[in-house]
Design a protein around this motif. Structure first.
Motif, PDB file in Angstrom:
ATOM      1  N   THR A   1       1.068  -1.382  -0.186  1.00 64.30           N
ATOM      2  CA  THR A   1      -0.224   0.056  -0.268  1.00 64.30           C
ATOM      3  C   THR A   1       0.918   0.995   0.310  1.00 64.30           C
ATOM      4  OG1 THR A   1      -1.307  -1.116   1.168  1.00 64.30           O
ATOM      5  CG2 THR A   1      -1.381   1.412   1.494  1.00 64.30           C
ATOM      6  N   ARG A   2       1.417   0.924   0.400  1.00 63.58           N
ATOM      7  CA  ARG A   2       2.659   2.263   0.734  1.00 63.58           C
ATOM      8  C   ARG A   2       3.750   3.026  -0.589  1.00 63.58           C
ATOM      9  NH1 ARG A   2       4.285   0.856   5.001  1.00 63.58           N
ATOM     10  NH2 ARG A   2       6.063  -0.528   4.435  1.00 63.58           N
TER      11      ARG A   2
ATOM     12  N   ILE B   1       2.365   2.363  -3.316  1.00 66.13           N
ATOM     13  CA  ILE B   1       1.220   2.120  -4.405  1.00 66.13           C
ATOM     14  C   ILE B   1       1.077   3.698  -4.233  1.00 66.13           C
ATOM     15  CG2 ILE B   1      -0.771   2.208  -5.005  1.00 66.13           C
ATOM     16  CD1 ILE B   1      -1.031  -0.812  -4.181  1.00 66.13           C
ATOM     17  N   GLU B   2       0.917   4.556  -3.474  1.00 67.10           N
ATOM     18  CA  GLU B   2       0.851   6.008  -2.685  1.00 67.10           C
ATOM     19  C   GLU B   2       1.462   6.511  -2.554  1.00 67.10           C
ATOM     20  OE1 GLU B   2      -0.538   5.803   2.026  1.00 67.10           O
ATOM     21  OE2 GLU B   2      -2.630   4.789   0.778  1.00 67.10           O
ATOM     22  N   GLN B   3       3.065   6.023  -2.268  1.00 64.17           N
ATOM     23  CA  GLN B   3       4.819   6.955  -2.123  1.00 64.17           C
ATOM     24  C   GLN B   3       4.823   7.289  -4.063  1.00 64.17           C
ATOM     25  OE1 GLN B   3       7.108   4.641  -0.244  1.00 64.17           O
ATOM     26  NE2 GLN B   3       6.207   6.253   1.667  1.00 64.17           N
TER      27      GLN B   3
ATOM     28  N   LYS C   1       1.862   6.770  -6.582  1.00 68.82           N
ATOM     29  CA  LYS C   1       1.343   7.126  -7.763  1.00 68.82           C
ATOM     30  C   LYS C   1       1.069   6.785  -8.727  1.00 68.82           C
ATOM     31  CE  LYS C   1       2.601  12.611  -6.232  1.00 68.82           C
ATOM     32  NZ  LYS C   1       3.768  11.678  -5.391  1.00 68.82           N
TER      33      LYS C   1
ATOM     34  N   MET D   1      -1.959   4.388  -7.851  1.00 68.13           N
ATOM     35  CA  MET D   1      -3.512   4.774  -8.129  1.00 68.13           C
ATOM     36  C   MET D   1      -4.525   3.796  -8.985  1.00 68.13           C
ATOM     37  SD  MET D   1      -3.578   8.457  -7.877  1.00 68.13           S
ATOM     38  CE  MET D   1      -5.810   8.506  -8.212  1.00 68.13           C
TER      39      MET D   1
ATOM     40  N   GLN E   1      -6.238   0.239  -7.971  1.00 64.18           N
ATOM     41  CA  GLN E   1      -7.546   0.054  -7.340  1.00 64.18           C
ATOM     42  C   GLN E   1      -7.792  -0.826  -6.454  1.00 64.18           C
ATOM     43  OE1 GLN E   1     -10.764   0.139  -9.823  1.00 64.18           O
ATOM     44  NE2 GLN E   1     -10.528   2.383 -10.217  1.00 64.18           N
TER      45      GLN E   1
END
Length: 206
Positions: free
Chosen positions: A33-34, A36-38, A40, A42, A44
């Motif tokens: 998750t980290r 994916i977020e760091q 960007k 996107m 789903q």
């Protein structure tokens, strides 16, 4: 004893395709998750999957499908159609009519993949029974080498195009398969060390 024997066989014979400078470590839902977020990406969350156990990972990684960046395409019957790379991705993904219709011979069907998967967060087995016109499997991992900008750009572009096709009414399934080793397998410290040693000893096909 059976599991120990099986794992020992893995240590002695396991061969994977990994990017030469990529250092494998065990990943978790939080680290995925980290990442994916760091970066960007996107992605789903409902599209992100991992292999459910060590045995599943081993079976998958010993095939020619253990490569990235790649997209593997299956038809509504679960038959494998073709592999998409950065060379033909834009042409194929922007117009599904260009995707091969005749199933490839002597290739694993979709069940070979999905029976080995769980959702990376919920840890639920893959159980989607809907018959999609196409299923797209995108292999990815927590890349941190010098190739990262290029590969991330491909993953982002491919996924974005498929989401747009889906929003336009195409009945497709997207599986973002993280091909890293997973904490979820709950291997002993000794076997974790052996697994990483063997993963990092081998090179990866691009």
């Amino acid at each position: 004893m059976k599991k120990i024997t099986y794992l020992l066989f893995f240590v002695l014979s396991f061969s994977v395709y990994a990017q030469p400078s990529y250092i494998y470590t065990f990943k978790s839902a939080d680290s995925i998750t980290r990442y994916i977020e760091q970066n960007k990406l996107m992605f789903q969350p409902e599209d992100v999957y991992i292999t459910k156990d060590f045995e599943s990972f081993k079976a998958y990684s010993e095939t020619k499908y253990y490569q990235t960046p790649r997209i593997y395409i299956f038809n509504s019957e679960g038959d494998f159609l073709e592999t998409i790379t950065n060379v033909n991705a834009e042409r194929k993904l922007s117009n599904f009519k260009r995707i091969k219709k005749k199933p490839a011979r002597n290739e694993s069907n979709l069940d070979f993949w999905t029976q080995k998967l769980i959702h990376y967060k919920s840890e639920n087995l893959y159980k989607d029974t809907h018959t999609y016109t196409y299923t797209f499997v995108i292999n990815w991992y927590l890349l941190d080498t010098e190739q990262k900008p290029i590969v991330l750009k491909l993953w982002k572009e491919w996924y974005d195009v498929l989401l747009r096709q889906k929003a336009a009414g195409e009945d497709i399934q997207i599986i973002l398969l993280n091909i890293d080793a997973q904490d979820y397998w709950e291997l002993s410290p000794t076997w974790r060390e052996y697994v990483l040693e063997n993963l990092n000893r081998n090179e990866i096909k691009q």
